[in-house]
Write a protein that holds these residues in place. Structure first.
Motif, mmCIF file in Angstrom:
data_model
loop_
_atom_site.group_PDB
_atom_site.id
_atom_site.type_symbol
_atom_site.label_atom_id
_atom_site.label_comp_id
_atom_site.label_asym_id
_atom_site.label_seq_id
_atom_site.Cartn_x
_atom_site.Cartn_y
_atom_site.Cartn_z
ATOM 1 N N ALA A 1 0.833 -1.191 0.000
ATOM 2 C CA ALA A 1 0.000 0.000 0.000
ATOM 3 C C ALA A 1 0.872 1.248 0.000
ATOM 4 C CB ALA A 1 -0.911 -0.007 1.225
ATOM 5 N N THR A 2 0.378 2.300 -0.631
ATOM 6 C CA THR A 2 1.130 3.542 -0.678
ATOM 7 C C THR A 2 0.339 4.670 -0.051
ATOM 8 O OG1 THR A 2 0.247 4.079 -2.863
ATOM 9 C CG2 THR A 2 2.311 2.832 -2.793
ATOM 10 N N HIS A 3 1.059 5.630 0.450
ATOM 11 C CA HIS A 3 0.449 6.811 1.034
ATOM 12 C C HIS A 3 1.288 8.014 0.618
ATOM 13 C CE1 HIS A 3 -1.812 9.303 3.755
ATOM 14 N NE2 HIS A 3 -0.685 9.717 4.323
ATOM 15 N N ASN A 4 0.654 8.934 -0.119
ATOM 16 C CA ASN A 4 1.372 10.096 -0.656
ATOM 17 C C ASN A 4 2.553 9.670 -1.521
ATOM 18 O OD1 ASN A 4 -0.358 11.889 0.653
ATOM 19 N ND2 ASN A 4 0.913 11.905 2.516
ATOM 20 N N GLY A 5 2.328 8.568 -2.269
ATOM 21 C CA GLY A 5 3.362 8.119 -3.189
ATOM 22 C C GLY A 5 4.471 7.307 -2.558
ATOM 23 N N LYS A 6 4.416 7.079 -1.238
ATOM 24 C CA LYS A 6 5.467 6.343 -0.553
ATOM 25 C C LYS A 6 4.903 5.038 0.005
ATOM 26 C CE LYS A 6 8.040 10.469 0.871
ATOM 27 N NZ LYS A 6 8.613 11.214 2.018
ATOM 28 N N PRO A 7 5.699 3.961 -0.043
ATOM 29 C CA PRO A 7 5.219 2.694 0.523
ATOM 30 C C PRO A 7 4.931 2.848 2.007
ATOM 31 C CG PRO A 7 7.185 2.351 -0.823
ATOM 32 C CD PRO A 7 7.035 3.835 -0.640
ATOM 33 N N SER A 8 3.799 2.303 2.440
ATOM 34 C CA SER A 8 3.454 2.344 3.855
ATOM 35 C C SER A 8 3.826 1.024 4.507
ATOM 36 C CB SER A 8 1.958 2.599 4.035
ATOM 37 O OG SER A 8 1.213 1.553 3.441
ATOM 38 N N GLN A 9 4.034 1.044 5.813
ATOM 39 C CA GLN A 9 4.386 -0.167 6.536
ATOM 40 C C GLN A 9 3.162 -1.062 6.647
ATOM 41 O OE1 GLN A 9 7.357 -1.210 7.628
ATOM 42 N NE2 GLN A 9 8.230 0.561 6.592
ATOM 43 N N PRO A 10 3.279 -2.328 6.244
ATOM 44 C CA PRO A 10 2.130 -3.234 6.349
ATOM 45 C C PRO A 10 1.807 -3.539 7.800
ATOM 46 C CG PRO A 10 4.100 -4.437 5.719
ATOM 47 C CD PRO A 10 4.469 -2.978 5.690
ATOM 48 N N SER A 11 0.539 -3.840 8.045
ATOM 49 C CA SER A 11 0.113 -4.178 9.396
ATOM 50 C C SER A 11 0.518 -5.603 9.724
ATOM 51 C CB SER A 11 -1.402 -4.036 9.522
ATOM 52 O OG SER A 11 -1.805 -2.719 9.204
ATOM 53 N N PRO A 12 0.766 -5.900 10.991
ATOM 54 C CA PRO A 12 1.085 -7.280 11.373
ATOM 55 C C PRO A 12 -0.144 -8.157 11.213
ATOM 56 C CG PRO A 12 0.809 -5.918 13.315
ATOM 57 C CD PRO A 12 0.800 -4.990 12.143
ATOM 58 N N PRO A 13 0.023 -9.475 11.165
ATOM 59 C CA PRO A 13 -1.125 -10.375 11.035
ATOM 60 C C PRO A 13 -2.139 -10.127 12.149
ATOM 61 C CG PRO A 13 0.922 -11.574 10.751
ATOM 62 C CD PRO A 13 1.298 -10.201 11.209
ATOM 63 N N PRO A 14 -3.425 -10.078 11.830
ATOM 64 C CA PRO A 14 -4.463 -9.754 12.821
ATOM 65 C C PRO A 14 -4.888 -10.966 13.638
ATOM 66 C CG PRO A 14 -5.474 -10.083 10.696
ATOM 67 C CD PRO A 14 -3.991 -10.261 10.482
ATOM 68 N N ILE A 15 -3.924 -11.687 14.187
ATOM 69 C CA ILE A 15 -4.229 -12.943 14.868
ATOM 70 C C ILE A 15 -3.356 -13.121 16.101
ATOM 71 C CG2 ILE A 15 -5.048 -14.228 12.845
ATOM 72 C CD1 ILE A 15 -2.220 -15.301 12.537
ATOM 73 N N GLN A 16 -3.797 -13.993 16.984
ATOM 74 C CA GLN A 16 -2.977 -14.435 18.104
ATOM 75 C C GLN A 16 -3.351 -15.870 18.435
ATOM 76 O OE1 GLN A 16 -3.744 -11.965 21.491
ATOM 77 N NE2 GLN A 16 -5.878 -12.574 21.682
ATOM 78 N N VAL A 17 -2.417 -16.606 19.002
ATOM 79 C CA VAL A 17 -2.659 -17.992 19.398
ATOM 80 C C VAL A 17 -2.957 -18.021 20.883
ATOM 81 C CG1 VAL A 17 -1.674 -20.311 19.528
ATOM 82 C CG2 VAL A 17 -1.127 -18.829 17.592
ATOM 83 N N ALA A 18 -4.013 -18.726 21.257
ATOM 84 C CA ALA A 18 -4.424 -18.798 22.656
ATOM 85 C C ALA A 18 -5.076 -20.145 22.923
ATOM 86 C CB ALA A 18 -5.394 -17.663 22.983
ATOM 87 N N LEU A 19 -5.297 -20.441 24.186
ATOM 88 C CA LEU A 19 -5.998 -21.672 24.551
ATOM 89 C C LEU A 19 -7.497 -21.498 24.345
ATOM 90 C CD1 LEU A 19 -4.285 -22.890 27.851
ATOM 91 C CD2 LEU A 19 -4.063 -23.835 25.560
ATOM 92 N N THR A 20 -8.114 -22.525 23.774
ATOM 93 C CA THR A 20 -9.563 -22.539 23.641
ATOM 94 C C THR A 20 -10.168 -23.239 24.855
ATOM 95 O OG1 THR A 20 -9.649 -24.673 22.510
ATOM 96 C CG2 THR A 20 -9.265 -22.729 21.143
ATOM 97 N N GLU A 21 -11.478 -23.245 24.929
ATOM 98 C CA GLU A 21 -12.143 -23.892 26.060
ATOM 99 C C GLU A 21 -12.095 -25.411 25.974
ATOM 100 O OE1 GLU A 21 -16.063 -22.292 25.919
ATOM 101 O OE2 GLU A 21 -15.551 -20.496 27.066
ATOM 102 N N SER A 22 -12.046 -25.943 24.746
ATOM 103 C CA SER A 22 -12.177 -27.396 24.617
ATOM 104 C C SER A 22 -11.249 -28.040 23.591
ATOM 105 C CB SER A 22 -13.626 -27.749 24.238
ATOM 106 O OG SER A 22 -13.985 -27.142 23.007
ATOM 107 N N ALA A 23 -10.528 -27.251 22.817
ATOM 108 C CA ALA A 23 -9.746 -27.840 21.722
ATOM 109 C C ALA A 23 -8.280 -27.474 21.778
ATOM 110 C CB ALA A 23 -10.350 -27.419 20.374
ATOM 111 N N GLY A 24 -7.734 -27.273 22.967
ATOM 112 C CA GLY A 24 -6.327 -26.935 23.055
ATOM 113 C C GLY A 24 -6.049 -25.559 22.492
ATOM 114 N N ARG A 25 -4.987 -25.439 21.713
ATOM 115 C CA ARG A 25 -4.627 -24.160 21.130
ATOM 116 C C ARG A 25 -5.534 -23.814 19.960
ATOM 117 N NH1 ARG A 25 1.519 -26.009 20.450
ATOM 118 N NH2 ARG A 25 0.327 -27.741 19.601
ATOM 119 N N GLY A 26 -5.646 -22.538 19.702
ATOM 120 C CA GLY A 26 -6.409 -22.074 18.557
ATOM 121 C C GLY A 26 -5.903 -20.722 18.114
ATOM 122 N N VAL A 27 -6.360 -20.278 16.953
ATOM 123 C CA VAL A 27 -5.971 -18.989 16.396
ATOM 124 C C VAL A 27 -7.179 -18.064 16.450
ATOM 125 C CG1 VAL A 27 -5.102 -17.797 14.351
ATOM 126 C CG2 VAL A 27 -4.295 -20.107 14.885
#
Length: 361
Positions: free
Chosen positions: A66-92
């Motif tokens: 993505a560009t902003h004012n003709g300059k490349p912008s910094q991409p956002s980090p992945p919108p996820i995290q890994v955590a424990l679920t209630e019944s299935a161990g780890r999840g995203v």
């Protein structure tokens, strides 16, 4: 996110997101809570293709910046995290709202290996298809799609090419086995110093019966024998005992993805993915870190796909709200409920309690 979902002590790992390197969090293997047996076999089901058709995928460049004012912008980090679920161990879980058809993140494999039938038609490193008209590099008995893959393969191929694998390959071919090939490649990476012996221990292992463990012994003996005949000394192979072989194979069995390439441009993905279903051709298998943490749902909100090589792309099939768990489908969800339950129980070790299965669909 539900308060019962507990974040675990993070471990840092390099991860690739739309062509950029990021540091993300993933969770150490905790056997006392991670009892969710699963194996991710990449397969384009007719059900998921139907879901994709309803999304009206917009044309986009996967690796554009993505560009902003003709300059490349910094991409956002992945919108996820890994955590424990209630019944299935780890999840995203989503850390913000994700729109339908959004590319959530990409993932580079830890280990890849072509199927034995495609050894001469795909890149030995990235599994990209090689045609008679495409430029490629031949290095001893392996074919690579370019100099980059050939150089990256040095982490295992300098060791691998010293041994005669014909007997090992014949054994895998005659028994219909594919996962020992991934174990072989990982062993070569460890001997070369590119990986540690416990590099995939963080992944959930399959539950192995005594009969299954006994059946693995022949593959282990052949693997060690091939290295021994190649002049690999005992010190370099000190990790390669039966227990290591069994532990690694148990993790590969349940976390390996079957790679089926959609091919073509992103805007042509739908039609080419549908064609891939009909042909049911896999170019190889691969092990990933973060994608292995995705749990199963027969009506998933995310899907994993491969465009032209083993680099995986996770995309949203529908709108996902912040805190919602992201799930993929491990099987062909167009099967009847009883067939899905039998396959998930026998092959993956759990009973599915998703909304579809709970409602009897």
């Amino acid at each position: 996110m539900n308060e019962s979902v507990q974040l675990l002590t993070p471990r840092l790992a390099q991860y690739d997101f739309i062509g950029h390197n990021f540091v993300i969090l993933f969770i150490p293997f905790l056997p006392q809570v991670c009892y969710f047996w699963k194996m991710c076999l990449g397969r384009y089901s007719r059900c998921l293709i139907s879901r994709l058709q309803s999304l009206h995928l917009q044309k986009r460049q996967l690796c554009s910046t993505a560009t902003h004012n003709g300059k490349p912008s910094q991409p956002s980090p992945p919108p996820i995290q890994v955590a424990l679920t209630e019944s299935a161990g780890r999840g995203v879980f989503a850390t913000r709202r994700i729109r339908a058809s959004d590319l959530i993140h990409t993932a580079k494999p830890i280990i890849t290996h072509p199927t034995l039938s495609t050894l001469n038609s795909v890149c030995y490193f990235c599994l990209r298809k090689i045609t008679s008209s495409s430029q490629h590099f031949q290095h001893h008995n392996a074919r690579f799609c370019g100099e980059v893959c050939k150089d990256n393969a040095k982490a295992f191929y300098d060791v691998e090419r010293r041994a005669d694998w014909s007997a090992f390959n014949d054994y895998c071919r005659s028994q219909g086995l594919k996962y020992p090939l991934l174990v072989k490649r990982l062993a070569c990476m460890i001997i070369s110093g590119a990986e540690s012996a416990d590099s995939i221990y963080i992944l959930q292992p399959a539950s192995l019966s005594p009969e299954m463990i006994l059946e693995m012994e022949e593959g282990f003996v052949m693997l060690r024998s091939a290295f021994k005949k190649a002049g690999i000394d005992d010190e370099q192979m000190k990790f390669l005992n039966k227990q290591w072989y069994t532990n690694v194979l148990a993790r590969i069995r349940i976390n390996a993805f079957r790679i089926e390439l959609a091919g073509g441009l992103y805007e042509d993905l739908l039609s080419s993915a549908a064609a891939s279903i009909e042909s049911e051709i896999a170019v190889g298998n691969a092990i990933y870190m973060l994608p292995s943490f995705y749990n199963h749902d027969c009506d998933p909100n995310a899907h994993i796909m491969w465009i032209d090589n083993a680099d995986a792309r996770l995309m949203a099939l529908r709108d996902v709200e912040e805190g919602e768990e992201l799930r993929i489908c491990y099987i062909d969800a167009s099967m009847a409920r009883d067939a899905r339950q039998a396959l998930l129980s026998q092959g993956f070790g759990f009973q599915c309690n998703c909304l579809w299965c709970s409602s009897g669909d």
